[in-house]
Structures are given as structure tokens and as C-alpha cells.
Design a protein around this motif. Structure first.
Motif: not given
Length: 322
Positions: A295-310
Motif C-alpha cells: 500500500e505504501m509503495i503504490d501510494s508513494a509511486k503514484s504521488s511522486l510520479v504525479n509530482a514530477g518523478l520519472d
């Protein structure tokens, strides 16, 4: 059983897929390291896009290499890691070398392998531990060393078969068996911006190994941010190590994040992935390494990619308590 040709893009790597085995298992047997983590189909790390296939209905779709048995020849968009090509998975005996109770809920075990066993691994990888008929996966918390020892972290899990055996029965010199190394979680060093490590619970273990590797190799020219999240402050079992790192090295910044308020708490309040966003760490040329719950990994990936992470700069290992 039928054999099919599996081609990987963009590397051009080709191997033979067996209709009775998953694509991932066939790749591993061929010495080809495809990205994966849990191997149960839960984490989605092994997802690959079908570029072309003899089964036309698959074209343009996605599949999980750990769950899919090929029924035709395929060309997949999937990352192949040549760094792991010469690292062989092996099974070996190991003895308990040390037992350290970090607190009543976390144990650090040091395992000693026989001198004849050459157990090569990249910091961040995991192994399967076999003890009294139970097999569970644990991330390696140490880096390769001359003593041929391995450090593993265990959290007490109510009703967990391996957890109960480790916390109640384990003794020094106890004989165990390890199988590994496994997984594709390791430091890639493909960017020049910040390195962001995110962990929850004993998902800190592979993060500890990777940061130790960077320190040993004096690879501290990039900003390093370590975010460790837990439900309660007593679960920051290696807090002092992180504080020592942040004091010794200007490039290492540490944040302890609690998901709920408690009296006299250590660190700040908030989910660990949200703490990263709150700090406005530059993501444009960053790499993120996350280990913890799915759950943490899914949330982190989604939010960080939306914030500009490749998207391709987010590396993860799904941690399952046992």
C-alpha cells in the motif's frame, strides 16, 4: 510442454520460455534478471507491456511476468539488469552468529555462511530463509564482507509461523538454510539528482544495506534523503545509526515519520510518502528506492510520479510481514 521465444525490448535479449513455467522463472533459469519483487502478483513490479506476439490478442496489453505462462512467442518491453547477470542464486547452510534484540518486537540476526560458500549479492537484494519446514523471504540488511556474514531483521508478527519460531526458539549456532540472493532491488545510480530512500517497518533493512554501500564506496556526492515511517516510535529500532549518519555526513538527511500522533514522539507526523512531498525535494533528476508495504509503495509511486518523478526512476521492493 511447449517452448516459445521471449524477446526483451529495448535490450534485444532473447531467451526460451516454457509453457509450464512463468516467464520470470524461465528468465531466471536462463540467467536473465527481469525486474521483480514479491513473485505473488501483488506488487506489480514485474509488469511488462506486450509489444508484439503470435497471440495477437495480447498486443499492446500488459502482463505480470511472475504469473504468466507463455502460450506463444512474445516481444516484451521489460527491463533487464545486466548488473545481476553474474550473481548466482544458491542454497547454503548458515549458522546463527549473533542475536540482537533491538526491542521486544524486533530482532536482528547475524548469520554466518561456511568459508567455502561464495555468496555474492548486491545490497538491497533479499534471500529465502528456511527453518524447521518454514520458508520466508527477508531483505539483507548488510553489505558483502570478508567474514561471510549476513544481517537480517525480524519483526514480531502475532501468529506468524516464522516470526514465532525466531522469537521463541532461535539460539546462537542454530543451523538454518538460506537460498539467494533474489530480487532486483539495488542501487542503480542512473541519475545525478537526489537519492531518496523510503522505508516502513523492517523495510528499513535493504535501505540500511544500500546506504552502507554508498558510505563504504564514498559515493556521497549526491544529496541522500532517508525517510523512515512507522506507526509508533518504538519501531525505529535503528534510530541511532541514522542519527550517526546524518551527523557524520553533510549529504545525508534523515526524517522519522509517524503515521499517528503519540506523546513524546520522535520525528514528525504523517505518512512517509507525504513527508517527502511536504519537503519539496527536487524530483526532476532523482531516484527513489522504497521498501515497505504494498500500500505504501503504490501510494508513494503514484504521488511522486504525479509530482514530477520519472516513473522509471522509482525502484521498490514490496515487504510482507511473516
Amino acid at each position: 510442454m511447449a517452448k516459445y521465444t521471449i524477446t526483451l525490448h529495448p535490450s534485444g535479449t532473447v531467451f526460451e520460455g516454457d509453457s509450464s513455467k512463468s516467464i520470470l522463472d524461465s528468465a531466471v533459469e536462463a540467467g536473465i534478471a527481469l525486474e521483480h519483487s514479491c513473485k505473488t502478483g501483488s506488487c506489480g513490479v514485474c509488469e511488462a507491456r506486450v509489444i508484439s506476439s503470435e497471440c495477437n490478442e495480447l498486443d499492446g496489453g500488459v502482463l505480470l511476468t511472475c504469473q504468466t505462462m507463455p502460450s506463444c512467442s512474445l516481444t516484451l518491453e521489460a527491463e533487464y539488469f545486466p548488473e545481476l547477470a553474474n550473481i548466482k542464486c544458491l542454497t547454503a547452510p548458515a549458522k546463527v552468529n549473533s542475536i540482537l534484540y533491538k526491542n521486544e518486537n524486533v530482532i536482528s540476526l547475524g548469520l554466518r555462511l561456511p568459508p567455502r560458500v561464495k555468496f555474492d549479492f548486491l545490497p538491497g537484494q533479499y534471500l529465502d530463509l528456511k527453518y524447521q519446514g518454514i520458508t520466508r523471504s527477508y531483505s539483507i540488511a548488510s553489505i558483502p564482507n570478508r567474514e561471510n556474514t549476513i544481517e537480517l531483521h525480524f519483526k514480531r508478527v502475532l501468529g506468524g509461523q516464522m516470526s514465532e519460531k525466531i522469537f521463541s526458539l532461535i539460539k546462537e549456532n542454530q543451523l538454518l538454510q538460506v537460498e539467494g540472493p533474489k530480487g532486483t532491488f539495488f542501487f542503480h545510480n542512473k541519475k545525478t539528482g537526489p537519492i531518496i530512500f523510503i522505508a516502513t517497518g523492517t523495510g528499513f533493512a535493504p535501505i540500511k544495506a544500500m546506504v552502507s554501500q554508498l558510505i563504504q564506496g564514498q559515493q556521497l556526492d549526491r544529496p541522500i534523503y532517508i525517510y523512515w515511517g512507522n506507526r509508533s516510535s518504538d519501531l525505529f529500532y535503528d534510530e541511532q545509526i541514522l542519527l550517526d549518519w546524518s551527523e557524520r555526513f553533510d549529504s545525508i538527511k534523515v526524517e522519522f515519520c509517524l503515521s499517528k500522533v503519540e506523546e513524546n514522539c520522535v520525528g514528525r507526523i504523517g505518512y512517509v510518502q507525504n513527508c517527502v512531498l511536504e519537503d519539496s525535494v527536487s524530483l526532476s533528476d532523482a531516484e527513489v528506492y522504497a521498501c515497505g508495504s504494498i500500500e505504501m509503495i503504490d501510494s508513494a509511486k503514484s504521488s511522486l510520479v504525479n509530482a514530477g518523478l520519472d516513473r522509471d526512476s522509482f525502484y521498490s521492493d514490496a515487504f510482507v510481514a511473516s
